[in-house]
Design a protein around this motif. Structure first.
Motif, PDB file in Angstrom:
ATOM      1  N   SER A 104       0.956  -1.084   0.041  1.00  0.00           N
ATOM      2  CA  SER A 104       0.079   0.022   0.011  1.00  0.00           C
ATOM      3  C   SER A 104       0.856   1.219  -0.063  1.00  0.00           C
ATOM      4  N   TYR A 105       1.722   1.205   0.714  1.00  0.00           N
ATOM      5  CA  TYR A 105       2.839   2.472   0.973  1.00  0.00           C
ATOM      6  C   TYR A 105       3.436   2.618  -0.486  1.00  0.00           C
ATOM      7  N   LEU A 106       3.820   1.515  -1.219  1.00  0.00           N
ATOM      8  CA  LEU A 106       4.625   1.627  -2.557  1.00  0.00           C
ATOM      9  C   LEU A 106       3.215   2.269  -3.363  1.00  0.00           C
ATOM     10  N   ALA A 107       2.284   1.835  -3.529  1.00  0.00           N
ATOM     11  CA  ALA A 107       1.197   2.321  -4.349  1.00  0.00           C
ATOM     12  C   ALA A 107       0.960   3.721  -3.888  1.00  0.00           C
ATOM     13  N   GLN A 108       0.900   4.089  -2.851  1.00  0.00           N
ATOM     14  CA  GLN A 108       0.461   5.519  -2.436  1.00  0.00           C
ATOM     15  C   GLN A 108       1.495   6.545  -2.896  1.00  0.00           C
ATOM     16  N   GLY A 109       2.794   6.082  -2.933  1.00  0.00           N
ATOM     17  CA  GLY A 109       3.939   7.011  -3.108  1.00  0.00           C
ATOM     18  C   GLY A 109       3.896   6.991  -4.869  1.00  0.00           C
ATOM     19  N   ALA A 110       3.488   6.045  -5.577  1.00  0.00           N
ATOM     20  CA  ALA A 110       3.304   5.943  -6.783  1.00  0.00           C
ATOM     21  C   ALA A 110       2.151   6.715  -7.392  1.00  0.00           C
ATOM     22  N   MET A 111       1.205   6.872  -6.248  1.00  0.00           N
ATOM     23  CA  MET A 111       0.066   7.919  -6.847  1.00  0.00           C
ATOM     24  C   MET A 111       0.325   9.392  -6.438  1.00  0.00           C
ATOM     25  N   VAL A 112       1.028   9.423  -5.624  1.00  0.00           N
ATOM     26  CA  VAL A 112       1.607  11.079  -5.197  1.00  0.00           C
ATOM     27  C   VAL A 112       2.610  11.303  -6.341  1.00  0.00           C
ATOM     28  N   ASP A 113       3.331  10.300  -6.889  1.00  0.00           N
ATOM     29  CA  ASP A 113       4.134  10.674  -7.915  1.00  0.00           C
ATOM     30  C   ASP A 113       3.578  11.023  -9.251  1.00  0.00           C
ATOM     31  N   ALA A 114       2.255  10.586  -9.163  1.00  0.00           N
ATOM     32  CA  ALA A 114       1.692  10.738 -10.660  1.00  0.00           C
ATOM     33  C   ALA A 114       0.647  11.691 -10.304  1.00  0.00           C
ATOM     34  N   HIS A 115       0.645  12.415  -9.277  1.00  0.00           N
ATOM     35  CA  HIS A 115      -0.240  13.741  -9.148  1.00  0.00           C
ATOM     36  C   HIS A 115      -1.844  13.210  -8.789  1.00  0.00           C
ATOM     37  N   MET A 116      -1.751  11.875  -8.282  1.00  0.00           N
ATOM     38  CA  MET A 116      -3.277  11.608  -7.985  1.00  0.00           C
ATOM     39  C   MET A 116      -3.394  12.055  -6.429  1.00  0.00           C
ATOM     40  N   ASP A 117      -4.837  12.050  -6.051  1.00  0.00           N
ATOM     41  CA  ASP A 117      -5.187  12.484  -4.632  1.00  0.00           C
ATOM     42  C   ASP A 117      -5.303  11.296  -3.943  1.00  0.00           C
ATOM     43  N   VAL A 118      -4.431  10.793  -3.050  1.00  0.00           N
ATOM     44  CA  VAL A 118      -4.550   9.780  -2.518  1.00  0.00           C
ATOM     45  C   VAL A 118      -5.363  10.031  -1.280  1.00  0.00           C
ATOM     46  N   TYR A 119      -5.977  11.184  -0.901  1.00  0.00           N
ATOM     47  CA  TYR A 119      -6.852  11.226   0.257  1.00  0.00           C
ATOM     48  C   TYR A 119      -8.117  11.107  -0.349  1.00  0.00           C
ATOM     49  N   ALA A 120      -8.443  11.031  -1.503  1.00  0.00           N
ATOM     50  CA  ALA A 120      -9.793  10.849  -2.244  1.00  0.00           C
ATOM     51  C   ALA A 120      -9.832   9.556  -2.893  1.00  0.00           C
ATOM     52  N   HIS A 121      -8.966   8.931  -3.188  1.00  0.00           N
ATOM     53  CA  HIS A 121      -8.921   7.529  -4.178  1.00  0.00           C
ATOM     54  C   HIS A 121      -7.918   6.639  -3.316  1.00  0.00           C
ATOM     55  N   GLY A 122      -8.506   5.300  -3.578  1.00  0.00           N
ATOM     56  CA  GLY A 122      -7.328   4.213  -3.189  1.00  0.00           C
ATOM     57  C   GLY A 122      -6.368   3.850  -4.200  1.00  0.00           C
ATOM     58  N   PRO A 123      -5.835   2.756  -4.141  1.00  0.00           N
ATOM     59  CA  PRO A 123      -4.689   2.440  -4.933  1.00  0.00           C
ATOM     60  C   PRO A 123      -5.390   1.810  -6.434  1.00  0.00           C
ATOM     61  N   ALA A 124      -6.616   1.443  -6.054  1.00  0.00           N
ATOM     62  CA  ALA A 124      -7.362   0.905  -7.180  1.00  0.00           C
ATOM     63  C   ALA A 124      -7.132   1.962  -8.387  1.00  0.00           C
ATOM     64  N   GLN A 125      -7.299   3.078  -8.157  1.00  0.00           N
ATOM     65  CA  GLN A 125      -7.358   4.348  -8.920  1.00  0.00           C
ATOM     66  C   GLN A 125      -6.009   4.415  -9.750  1.00  0.00           C
TER      67      GLN A 125
END
Length: 462
Positions: A104-125
């Protein structure tokens, strides 16, 4: 006749335990999806037996080391730090154990790196291989972690380009940094609190829970506790502003560390409580604003703090919520869906009351009071996992007086160390049997070693 125990034997016994953990984890750990072994296969069964064999050896080594500390010439803190390094070494390159949170940490880091909102979406996004590694229960949930940890995870994502093996190693190194900070802070906090530094290291850093969940599991609680510990050390000394900054950074990893800010005020109370409180609050606010601006993740983590609650959580309030909901449904009441929410709210109220009682009525030293408060948060909160026990245990180890409290905390640690399967999933009957078999095998080996050690001494006596 007693089992012959010295520091070297404890070190080697614990090393055998963590080496067995690492070897068993190769087939029974929280492996990447492509490397998962069928649970009913012989390799998985052997791995599970090996992991629990190692866990029991590690617990035994830790308990025996505790007896060495009670001798007239106990090991020095430096010697204990060497033991910690030896025990942790086999786990450095082992697969994740006892939880899949690291994915989960790795996926959340990748989401931040891709400018996705990790506080609105889960790693499935995010989609792709990283999202597939996340445990299903967390794939659609927002993260509760603060901007400091997300910045670390994002930096690792950029450095490793999304590579899972390199990302896992990076997060384990971050966790080891957190454990190193904990180990550095414990003796200093113990001296400030009038406790034994070596005993603090034994209970707070060499504890099996630290090795199993902070090192092998690579949980971000290690970074939170490390920053919290060194922040309190700074506040005890001549750097209260630095202490407030470090404790705030801990809060921006995981929220429970926020209780460290009132502890700083208590530690510096002799300089004027009102002035110290205002200064600490101002520094905390400035640090939060600056960190959030630098990371660019926003303040959504505040609203996402309910994320850790899962339907099958075994916290007392969650269990009471499920039981109450079942009873209400059986009675035909439409209030059944509200039961978990009501019990969680009651738990939060109870937590606040317990924390106030600790600080206003019991009035132990600030570090000890903070440890007891964090323990209350873990027990009465809406979610609990074995590594949450380390929130309070870390500071209780640093400041609790010698006696029953330390003994009970050590006993609870030993029980919790046995409470999770290495793959991080829910157990079934066959897995429980295999785990028990591994533990029993370790106990048989320990008993045989005890008997073999007694034989020469008995021969000399005869």
């Amino acid at each position: 006749m007693v089992f012959p125990v010295d520091l070297h034997r404890c070190r080697m016994l614990g090393l055998a335990g963590t080496a067995s953990l690492a070897a068993g984890g190769a087939t029974a750990g929280a492996l990447p999806v492509r490397d998962l072994v069928a649970p009913d296969s012989g390799r998985a069964a052997l791995g599970l037996v090996g992991v629990y064999f190692g866990v029991v050896l590690l617990i035994a080594a830790w308990a025996l080391l505790g007896t060495v500390l009670r001798r007239s010439e106990p090991p020095t803190p430096r010697a204990l730090l060497t033991v910690l390094a030896v025990w942790a070494a086999p786990l450095l390159l082992a697969p994740p154990l006892f939880s899949r949170d690291v994915y989960s940490y790795l996926a959340q880091g990748a989401m931040v790196d891709a400018h996705m909102d990790v506080y609105a979406h889960g790693p499935a996004q995010l989609g792709g291989p990283l999202a597939d590694e996340v445990a299903p229960v967390w794939r659609h949930t927002a993260t509760p972690y603060g901007p400091v940890f997300l910045a670390v995870a994002s930096a690792l994502s950029g450095l490793t380009r999304g590579g899972i093996p390199a990302g896992l190693l990076g997060l384990r190194l971050v966790a080891l940094l957190g454990v190193a900070l904990m180990a550095a802070a414990l003796p200093r906090l113990a001296r400030h609190s009038g406790a034994d530094p070596a005993a603090a290291l034994w209970l707070g850093a060499l504890n099996p829970l630290v090795l199993l969940h902070l090192v092998a599991g690579a949980h971000n609680d290690a970074l939170m506790l490390g920053l919290l510990g060194v922040g309190l050390v700074a506040a005890c000394g001549r750097w209260p502003v630095l202490g407030a900054v470090l404790v705030t950074l801990a809060v921006l990893v995981k929220a429970p560390a926020v209780l460290g800010l009132p502890a700083i005020v208590a530690l510096r109370g002799h300089h004027g409580t009102a002035k110290t409180a205002l200064t600490t609050a101002a520094v905390a606010l400035a640090t939060t604003v600056a960190a959030t601006a630098l990371t660019g993740t926003g303040y959504g983590w505040i609203g996402a703090l309910k994320t850790p609650v899962s339907p099958h959580n075994w916290s007392p309030t969650s269990v009471l919520g499920r039981v109450t909901g079942t009873l209400l449904r059986n009675l035909g009441s439409g209030l059944a869906p509200l039961a978990p929410t009501v019990w969680h709210a009651a738990g939060l109220v109870a937590t606040a009351l317990v924390v106030l009682f600790i600080w206003l009525r019991l009035r132990p030293g600030p570090v000890y009071a903070l440890g007891l408060s964090l323990a209350a948060v873990a027990v009465l909160g809406p979610a609990i996992r074995p590594w949450y026990a380390l929130w309070g245990l870390f500071l209780i180890a640093a400041a609790a007086p010698a006696g029953p409290v330390r003994h009970r905390v050590a006993a609870v640690s030993s029980v919790l160390a046995l409470g999770v399967l290495p793959g991080g999933g829910p157990p079934d009957a066959e897995q429980v049997v295999l785990a028990v078999s591994g533990g029993v095998l370790a106990m048989v080996v320990l008993w045989q070693a005890h008997q073999a050690a007694q034989a020469p001494a008995l021969g000399r006596t005869a």
